[in-house]
Scaffold this motif. Structure first.
Motif, PDB file in Angstrom:
ATOM      1  N   PHE A 165       0.858  -1.178   0.000  1.00 24.80           N
ATOM      2  CA  PHE A 165       0.000   0.000   0.000  1.00 24.80           C
ATOM      3  C   PHE A 165       0.898   1.233   0.000  1.00 24.80           C
ATOM      4  N   ILE A 166       0.714   2.111  -0.982  1.00 25.76           N
ATOM      5  CA  ILE A 166       1.542   3.305  -1.118  1.00 25.76           C
ATOM      6  C   ILE A 166       0.888   4.461  -0.371  1.00 25.76           C
ATOM      7  N   LEU A 167       1.628   5.074   0.521  1.00 25.66           N
ATOM      8  CA  LEU A 167       1.151   6.259   1.240  1.00 25.66           C
ATOM      9  C   LEU A 167       1.510   7.469   0.379  1.00 25.66           C
ATOM     10  N   ASP A 168       0.533   7.909  -0.410  1.00 24.92           N
ATOM     11  CA  ASP A 168       0.773   8.951  -1.418  1.00 24.92           C
ATOM     12  C   ASP A 168       1.421  10.217  -0.873  1.00 24.92           C
ATOM     13  N   LYS A 169       1.053  10.628   0.315  1.00 28.36           N
ATOM     14  CA  LYS A 169       1.598  11.873   0.861  1.00 28.36           C
ATOM     15  C   LYS A 169       3.073  11.763   1.217  1.00 28.36           C
ATOM     16  N   MET A 170       3.548  10.545   1.417  1.00 31.63           N
ATOM     17  CA  MET A 170       4.953  10.348   1.765  1.00 31.63           C
ATOM     18  C   MET A 170       5.809   9.968   0.559  1.00 31.63           C
ATOM     19  N   CYS A 171       5.169   9.493  -0.500  1.00 31.76           N
ATOM     20  CA  CYS A 171       5.888   9.026  -1.686  1.00 31.76           C
ATOM     21  C   CYS A 171       6.498  10.197  -2.448  1.00 31.76           C
ATOM     22  N   ARG A 172       7.758  10.046  -2.836  1.00 23.10           N
ATOM     23  CA  ARG A 172       8.469  11.078  -3.589  1.00 23.10           C
ATOM     24  C   ARG A 172       8.735  10.651  -5.032  1.00 23.10           C
ATOM     25  N   GLU A 216      11.423  -2.256   2.134  1.00 22.48           N
ATOM     26  CA  GLU A 216      12.814  -2.115   2.569  1.00 22.48           C
ATOM     27  C   GLU A 216      13.571  -1.108   1.709  1.00 22.48           C
ATOM     28  N   ALA A 217      13.220  -1.025   0.420  1.00 21.72           N
ATOM     29  CA  ALA A 217      13.917  -0.118  -0.499  1.00 21.72           C
ATOM     30  C   ALA A 217      13.462   1.331  -0.349  1.00 21.72           C
ATOM     31  N   CYS A 218      12.261   1.547   0.158  1.00 18.04           N
ATOM     32  CA  CYS A 218      11.704   2.897   0.239  1.00 18.04           C
ATOM     33  C   CYS A 218      12.392   3.710   1.332  1.00 18.04           C
ATOM     34  N   MET A 219      13.056   4.767   0.925  1.00 20.84           N
ATOM     35  CA  MET A 219      13.780   5.629   1.865  1.00 20.84           C
ATOM     36  C   MET A 219      12.852   6.610   2.579  1.00 20.84           C
ATOM     37  N   HIS A 220      11.610   6.714   2.123  1.00 20.03           N
ATOM     38  CA  HIS A 220      10.684   7.704   2.662  1.00 20.03           C
ATOM     39  C   HIS A 220       9.605   7.096   3.551  1.00 20.03           C
ATOM     40  N   GLY A 221       9.633   5.792   3.735  1.00 20.85           N
ATOM     41  CA  GLY A 221       8.639   5.128   4.566  1.00 20.85           C
ATOM     42  C   GLY A 221       7.237   5.208   3.981  1.00 20.85           C
ATOM     43  N   ALA A 222       7.151   5.234   2.654  1.00 21.32           N
ATOM     44  CA  ALA A 222       5.868   5.440   1.986  1.00 21.32           C
ATOM     45  C   ALA A 222       5.160   4.144   1.612  1.00 21.32           C
ATOM     46  N   ILE A 223       5.722   3.007   1.986  1.00 23.19           N
ATOM     47  CA  ILE A 223       5.102   1.736   1.637  1.00 23.19           C
ATOM     48  C   ILE A 223       4.831   0.930   2.898  1.00 23.19           C
TER      49      ILE A 223
END
Length: 66
Positions: free
Chosen positions: A4-11, A47-54
Motif C-alpha cells: 500500500f503506497i502512502l501517497d503523501k509520503m511518496c516522492r 525495505e527499499a523505500c527511503m521515505h517510509g511510503a510503503i
C-alpha cells in the motif's frame, strides 16, 4: 493483501519500482501503483523505500482496529 503506497509520503523516486522482483509496482502519471495480482508481499519494496511510503494493508487495518 498487497503493498500500500502512502501517497503523501511518496516522492516518486522509483526505488520500489526498480526493486520489486515481480514487477508488481509501476509508475502511472507520476504516481506509484501496485498491482495486487502480482504482489507477493515479499516486502522488498518496503525495505527499499527511503521515505517510509510503503506499508501493507494488513498493518494499516491492525492500527485502525486498535
Amino acid at each position: 493483501m498487497s503493498a500500500f503506497i502512502l501517497d503523501k509520503m511518496c516522492r516518486a523516486c522509483k526505488r520500489c519500482v526498480d526493486t520489486c522482483p515481480f514487477q508488481a509496482i509501476s509508475m502511472i502519471a507520476h504516481l506509484v501503483v501496485v498491482d495486487p495480482t502480482l504482489c507477493t508481499e515479499c516486502e522488498a519494496c518496503m525495505e527499499a523505500c527511503m521515505h517510509g511510503a510503503i506499508t501493507f494493508k494488513a498493518t494499516e487495518e491492525k492500527k485502525a482496529n486498535g
